[in-house]
Write a protein that holds these residues in place. Structure first.
Motif, PDB file in Angstrom:
ATOM      1  N   UNK A 164       0.854  -1.035  -0.134  1.00  0.00           N
ATOM      2  CA  UNK A 164      -0.097  -0.005   0.115  1.00  0.00           C
ATOM      3  C   UNK A 164       0.695   1.357   0.076  1.00  0.00           C
ATOM      4  N   UNK A 165       0.563   2.058  -0.721  1.00  0.00           N
ATOM      5  CA  UNK A 165       1.459   3.448  -0.883  1.00  0.00           C
ATOM      6  C   UNK A 165       0.151   4.428  -0.709  1.00  0.00           C
ATOM      7  N   UNK A 166       0.286   5.289   0.319  1.00  0.00           N
ATOM      8  CA  UNK A 166      -0.655   6.452   0.698  1.00  0.00           C
ATOM      9  C   UNK A 166       0.157   7.730   0.928  1.00  0.00           C
ATOM     10  N   UNK A 167      -0.528   8.609   0.582  1.00  0.00           N
ATOM     11  CA  UNK A 167      -0.033  10.072   0.512  1.00  0.00           C
ATOM     12  C   UNK A 167      -0.540  10.776   2.000  1.00  0.00           C
ATOM     13  N   UNK A 168       0.015  11.074   2.874  1.00  0.00           N
ATOM     14  CA  UNK A 168      -0.388  12.088   4.057  1.00  0.00           C
ATOM     15  C   UNK A 168       0.099  13.374   3.764  1.00  0.00           C
ATOM     16  N   UNK A 169      -0.479  14.018   4.687  1.00  0.00           N
ATOM     17  CA  UNK A 169       0.021  15.546   4.709  1.00  0.00           C
ATOM     18  C   UNK A 169       1.379  15.874   4.919  1.00  0.00           C
ATOM     19  N   UNK A 170       2.000  15.011   5.855  1.00  0.00           N
ATOM     20  CA  UNK A 170       3.325  15.496   6.085  1.00  0.00           C
ATOM     21  C   UNK A 170       4.348  14.443   5.471  1.00  0.00           C
ATOM     22  N   UNK A 171       3.951  13.454   5.090  1.00  0.00           N
ATOM     23  CA  UNK A 171       4.923  12.296   4.513  1.00  0.00           C
ATOM     24  C   UNK A 171       4.148  11.399   3.580  1.00  0.00           C
ATOM     25  N   UNK A 172       4.726  10.550   3.014  1.00  0.00           N
ATOM     26  CA  UNK A 172       4.061   9.477   2.212  1.00  0.00           C
ATOM     27  C   UNK A 172       4.615   8.077   2.877  1.00  0.00           C
ATOM     28  N   UNK A 173       3.681   7.193   2.871  1.00  0.00           N
ATOM     29  CA  UNK A 173       3.958   5.788   3.580  1.00  0.00           C
ATOM     30  C   UNK A 173       4.010   4.632   2.540  1.00  0.00           C
ATOM     31  N   UNK A 174       4.862   3.501   2.862  1.00  0.00           N
ATOM     32  CA  UNK A 174       4.914   2.487   2.030  1.00  0.00           C
ATOM     33  C   UNK A 174       4.376   1.329   3.314  1.00  0.00           C
ATOM     34  N   UNK A 175       3.391   0.499   2.947  1.00  0.00           N
ATOM     35  CA  UNK A 175       3.052  -0.378   3.810  1.00  0.00           C
ATOM     36  C   UNK A 175       3.151  -1.886   3.238  1.00  0.00           C
ATOM     37  N   UNK A 176       3.886  -2.868   3.688  1.00  0.00           N
ATOM     38  CA  UNK A 176       3.745  -4.198   3.337  1.00  0.00           C
ATOM     39  C   UNK A 176       3.303  -4.976   4.302  1.00  0.00           C
ATOM     40  N   UNK A 177       2.119  -5.954   3.816  1.00  0.00           N
ATOM     41  CA  UNK A 177       1.525  -6.754   4.957  1.00  0.00           C
ATOM     42  C   UNK A 177       1.355  -8.062   4.308  1.00  0.00           C
ATOM     43  N   UNK A 178       1.699  -9.098   5.163  1.00  0.00           N
ATOM     44  CA  UNK A 178       1.643 -10.475   4.768  1.00  0.00           C
ATOM     45  C   UNK A 178       0.739 -11.423   5.796  1.00  0.00           C
ATOM     46  N   UNK A 179       0.540 -12.556   5.338  1.00  0.00           N
ATOM     47  CA  UNK A 179      -0.217 -13.730   6.287  1.00  0.00           C
ATOM     48  C   UNK A 179       0.637 -14.743   6.745  1.00  0.00           C
ATOM     49  N   UNK A 180       1.901 -14.472   6.763  1.00  0.00           N
ATOM     50  CA  UNK A 180       2.927 -15.619   6.853  1.00  0.00           C
ATOM     51  C   UNK A 180       3.015 -16.068   8.488  1.00  0.00           C
ATOM     52  N   UNK A 181       4.221 -16.516   8.598  1.00  0.00           N
ATOM     53  CA  UNK A 181       4.318 -17.017  10.069  1.00  0.00           C
ATOM     54  C   UNK A 181       4.397 -16.116  11.147  1.00  0.00           C
ATOM     55  N   UNK A 182       4.514 -14.946  10.821  1.00  0.00           N
ATOM     56  CA  UNK A 182       4.649 -14.142  11.976  1.00  0.00           C
ATOM     57  C   UNK A 182       6.146 -14.056  12.662  1.00  0.00           C
ATOM     58  N   UNK A 183       6.244 -13.209  13.643  1.00  0.00           N
ATOM     59  CA  UNK A 183       7.511 -13.048  14.334  1.00  0.00           C
ATOM     60  C   UNK A 183       7.118 -13.131  15.969  1.00  0.00           C
ATOM     61  N   UNK A 184       7.950 -13.912  16.738  1.00  0.00           N
ATOM     62  CA  UNK A 184       7.799 -14.013  18.134  1.00  0.00           C
ATOM     63  C   UNK A 184       8.003 -12.863  18.940  1.00  0.00           C
ATOM     64  N   UNK A 185       7.237 -12.536  19.987  1.00  0.00           N
ATOM     65  CA  UNK A 185       7.324 -11.358  20.454  1.00  0.00           C
ATOM     66  C   UNK A 185       8.725 -11.271  21.283  1.00  0.00           C
ATOM     67  N   UNK A 186       9.263 -12.198  21.328  1.00  0.00           N
ATOM     68  CA  UNK A 186      10.467 -12.221  22.038  1.00  0.00           C
ATOM     69  C   UNK A 186      11.705 -11.913  21.242  1.00  0.00           C
ATOM     70  N   UNK A 187      11.465 -12.013  19.793  1.00  0.00           N
ATOM     71  CA  UNK A 187      12.221 -11.796  18.711  1.00  0.00           C
ATOM     72  C   UNK A 187      12.298 -10.378  18.154  1.00  0.00           C
ATOM     73  N   UNK A 188      11.189  -9.605  18.386  1.00  0.00           N
ATOM     74  CA  UNK A 188      10.889  -8.323  17.601  1.00  0.00           C
ATOM     75  C   UNK A 188      11.891  -7.267  18.105  1.00  0.00           C
ATOM     76  N   UNK A 189      12.577  -7.321  19.102  1.00  0.00           N
ATOM     77  CA  UNK A 189      13.413  -6.025  19.531  1.00  0.00           C
ATOM     78  C   UNK A 189      15.028  -6.466  19.007  1.00  0.00           C
ATOM     79  N   UNK A 190      15.371  -7.424  18.364  1.00  0.00           N
ATOM     80  CA  UNK A 190      16.536  -7.837  17.771  1.00  0.00           C
ATOM     81  C   UNK A 190      16.568  -7.942  16.405  1.00  0.00           C
ATOM     82  N   UNK A 191      15.525  -7.854  15.614  1.00  0.00           N
ATOM     83  CA  UNK A 191      15.276  -8.176  14.039  1.00  0.00           C
ATOM     84  C   UNK A 191      16.154  -7.279  13.474  1.00  0.00           C
ATOM     85  N   UNK A 192      16.296  -5.903  13.749  1.00  0.00           N
ATOM     86  CA  UNK A 192      17.131  -4.900  13.099  1.00  0.00           C
ATOM     87  C   UNK A 192      18.709  -4.916  13.272  1.00  0.00           C
ATOM     88  N   UNK A 193      19.169  -5.864  14.070  1.00  0.00           N
ATOM     89  CA  UNK A 193      20.550  -6.319  14.201  1.00  0.00           C
ATOM     90  C   UNK A 193      21.041  -7.048  13.309  1.00  0.00           C
TER      91      UNK A 193
END
Length: 227
Positions: free
Chosen positions: A148-177
């Motif tokens: 989804x591409x949306x044009x807001x007043x102050x910014x534009x947004x890209x959103x990607x959504x899937x229905x896959x396996x998801x991520x465990x809560x304990x793993x979320x904080x370190x995924x960008x490492x």
């Protein structure tokens, strides 16, 4: 280069190379015999193309990480139409030629031009879509990822959504490492570098990235970028 990274790279290349070699040997056998089974040949040809695409993406990540380490990846923005740009990305072989499902692409709001770095934005979109497909591939009752591409007043947004396996809560904080991956990925290949690179490129655009996920339900990644 970091020893851990070299070990991961070697492991990630070994599996697809084995698959390519096996599929090529089967195709060679079929072509040199009187057996002509187009369904089998198409299957192994597709396996070769998929594995080559995986290796190409992996090597691109290696190149990007090398540039980041040597501070050679400069931000080179140009004025562009985000709608046209994303449509062109979706038409490229990486996305449309690699997966049987098509991306569900939608646009909201009045179109506005924006300053974007073509190399970086292509990598952001490709990386997010590849994750969406990859982590949904072996899950039943999945639908095509939504972009989804949306044009807001102050910014534009890209959103990607899937229905896959998801991520465990304990793993979320370190995924960008570096080298960090979800503990539920199983045998799905990956280096744990993709999200780190994406986050760096988003920051180069002075943007922000958020990730929301429920294990077993899917993942939503939102990228907000200034005009």
């Amino acid at each position: 280069m970091d020893v851990k990274f070299v070990n991961i790279l070697s492991h990630e290349l070994r599996s697809p190379l084995t698959t390519v070699q096996t599929s090529a040997e089967i195709l060679d056998h079929l072509l040199s015999s009187d057996i002509v089974d187009t369904s089998i040949m198409k299957k192994h040809a597709r396996q070769i193309m998929d594995e080559v695409a995986d290796m190409a993406q992996l090597l691109e990540k290696v190149l990007v990480m090398s540039r980041l380490e040597n501070t050679q990846t400069g931000f080179s923005p140009t004025i562009a139409d985000p709608v046209t740009f994303l449509e062109e990305v979706l038409d490229r072989p990486f996305v449309c030629g690699r997966y049987s499902q098509k991306v569900d692409f939608g646009i909201k709001g009045e179109h506005r031009p924006a300053l974007i770095d073509p190399f970086m934005l292509t990598h952001i979109v490709n990386g997010l879509l590849d994750n969406a497909f990859k982590y949904s591939r072996n899950k039943e009752n999945t639908v095509a990822p939504r972009l989804r591409l949306s044009f807001e007043a102050s910014h534009w947004r890209i959103m990607v959504r899937d229905t896959g396996i998801g991520i465990k809560s304990a793993d979320k904080t370190r995924l960008f490492r570096s080298f960090s991956r979800g503990s539920n990925v199983g045998h799905i290949q990956g280096t744990g570098l993709g999200l780190e690179i994406i986050k760096y490129f988003v920051r180069c655009h002075k943007g922000a990235i958020q990730l929301k996920s429920i294990e077993g339900k899917g993942t939503v990644v939102v990228v907000d970028l200034p005009y």
